[in-house]
Design a protein around this motif. Structure first.
Motif, PDB file in Angstrom:
ATOM      1  N   TYR A 257       0.854  -1.097   0.112  1.00  0.00           N
ATOM      2  CA  TYR A 257      -0.075  -0.048  -0.003  1.00  0.00           C
ATOM      3  C   TYR A 257       0.843   1.310  -0.018  1.00  0.00           C
ATOM      4  O   TYR A 257       1.854   1.680   0.925  1.00  0.00           O
ATOM      5  CB  TYR A 257      -0.946   0.008   1.140  1.00  0.00           C
ATOM      6  N   LYS A 258       0.481   2.230  -0.857  1.00  0.00           N
ATOM      7  CA  LYS A 258       1.389   3.440  -1.194  1.00  0.00           C
ATOM      8  C   LYS A 258       1.033   4.278   0.061  1.00  0.00           C
ATOM      9  O   LYS A 258       2.134   5.008   0.691  1.00  0.00           O
ATOM     10  CB  LYS A 258       1.067   3.857  -2.461  1.00  0.00           C
ATOM     11  N   TRP A 259      -0.203   4.458   0.439  1.00  0.00           N
ATOM     12  CA  TRP A 259      -0.390   5.173   1.684  1.00  0.00           C
ATOM     13  C   TRP A 259       0.269   4.698   2.996  1.00  0.00           C
ATOM     14  O   TRP A 259       1.029   5.745   3.775  1.00  0.00           O
ATOM     15  CB  TRP A 259      -1.952   5.285   2.009  1.00  0.00           C
ATOM     16  N   PHE A 260       0.607   3.558   3.153  1.00  0.00           N
ATOM     17  CA  PHE A 260       1.316   2.957   4.354  1.00  0.00           C
ATOM     18  C   PHE A 260       2.885   3.209   4.109  1.00  0.00           C
ATOM     19  O   PHE A 260       3.415   3.778   4.957  1.00  0.00           O
ATOM     20  CB  PHE A 260       0.974   1.496   4.529  1.00  0.00           C
ATOM     21  N   LYS A 261       3.371   3.099   2.916  1.00  0.00           N
ATOM     22  CA  LYS A 261       4.561   3.517   2.585  1.00  0.00           C
ATOM     23  C   LYS A 261       5.041   4.787   2.659  1.00  0.00           C
ATOM     24  O   LYS A 261       5.905   5.175   3.342  1.00  0.00           O
ATOM     25  CB  LYS A 261       4.809   3.114   1.228  1.00  0.00           C
ATOM     26  N   ASP A 262       4.034   5.713   2.313  1.00  0.00           N
ATOM     27  CA  ASP A 262       4.437   7.048   2.393  1.00  0.00           C
ATOM     28  C   ASP A 262       4.396   7.605   4.066  1.00  0.00           C
ATOM     29  O   ASP A 262       5.198   8.432   4.735  1.00  0.00           O
ATOM     30  CB  ASP A 262       3.176   8.095   1.738  1.00  0.00           C
ATOM     31  N   LEU A 263       3.417   6.788   4.855  1.00  0.00           N
ATOM     32  CA  LEU A 263       3.193   7.159   6.346  1.00  0.00           C
ATOM     33  C   LEU A 263       4.527   6.767   7.038  1.00  0.00           C
ATOM     34  O   LEU A 263       4.992   7.337   7.804  1.00  0.00           O
ATOM     35  CB  LEU A 263       2.000   6.421   6.698  1.00  0.00           C
TER      36      LEU A 263
ATOM     37  N   ASN B   4       7.205   9.202   6.042  1.00  0.00           N
ATOM     38  CA  ASN B   4       7.282  10.541   6.462  1.00  0.00           C
ATOM     39  C   ASN B   4       7.686  10.613   7.869  1.00  0.00           C
ATOM     40  O   ASN B   4       8.164  11.729   8.456  1.00  0.00           O
ATOM     41  CB  ASN B   4       5.816  11.178   6.281  1.00  0.00           C
TER      42      ASN B   4
END
Length: 229
Positions: free
Chosen positions: A156-162, A165
């Protein structure tokens, strides 16, 4: 072979040797293991403190050297790791109490299982905080971090970004395998202080994770883009 690969090989070799020697001593003479190898202020306990302190130093180095090029969430995440591992290292050696010969206050004498100035040996309802955290909460956290997190990061990209970050180092699968192997070998040890070796394995593997995570780019300085004329 880059420097990270060399350090990983050396780290895993030393860790395997420490765990196997501990297992041999525990099976051969568990009293000797408890009294000498894994004793209070012994080599294993000091090894754990050194590993935790090394993660603190590494995180502080990242925070100071990359401060100007990182966003506030990255700084916050890295700062939290600095505090967490400094606290863990300090707790491991009771904040230098035995080194400097400092006596415990009345509170710690009455409420600490070992009469020392630390929080993880405090007794709550006849149970040590360390036992409650290590046997229950830490197991859950380790399961999520070592198995669930890498899957979510890759999927999941959203988890990777989280994770990126907040500067959360993501484990590689060989880190997870090392933890499983260490867990099995330590569990086979009949000595009562075998979990001291497990704590050392925890510290060593986490140092390797922070040194060379899957998302190593979070600890790299991003060069400003040059305008093309």
């Amino acid at each position: 072979m880059n420097i990270f690969s060399k350090i990983e090989k050396i780290g895993y070799s030393l860790l395997l040797a420490i765990v196997l020697i501990g297992l041999y001593l525990g099976l051969r003479d568990h009293i000797y293991f408890d009294v000498n190898y894994a004793q209070e202020d012994g080599p294993v306990e000091w090894g754990t403190a050194i590993m935790l302190f090394a993660i603190f130093v590494l995180s502080l180095y990242h925070l100071l050297t990359l401060w100007n090029g990182k966003k506030i969430l990255w700084k916050l995440g890295t700062f939290l790791f600095v505090i967490l591992f400094l606290f863990a290292a300090g707790e491991e050696i009771s904040w230098g109490q035995r080194i400097f010969g400092v006596e415990s206050s009345e509170f710690f004498i009455e409420n600490n299982a070992q009469g020392e100035t630390n929080l993880h040996n405090l007794v709550v309802g006849e149970k040590k905080i360390n036992k409650i955290i290590f046997s229950q909460l830490l197991f859950l956290v380790m399961f999520i971090y070592l198995i669930i997190t890498p899957i979510l990061f890759r999927k999941y990209k959203w988890f990777k970004d989280l994770a990126n970050n907040f500067a959360v180092p993501i484990v590689k699968w060989h880190h997870t395998i090392a933890f499983v192997v260490a867990t099995v070998l330590v569990a086979l040890n009949p000595a009562s202080r075998k979990w001291e070796v497990y704590e050392l394995a925890f510290g060593a593997i986490f140092f390797l994770i922070f040194l060379g995570p899957l998302n190593r780019e979070i600890f790299e300085r991003k060069e400003p883009k040059q305008d093309v004329a």
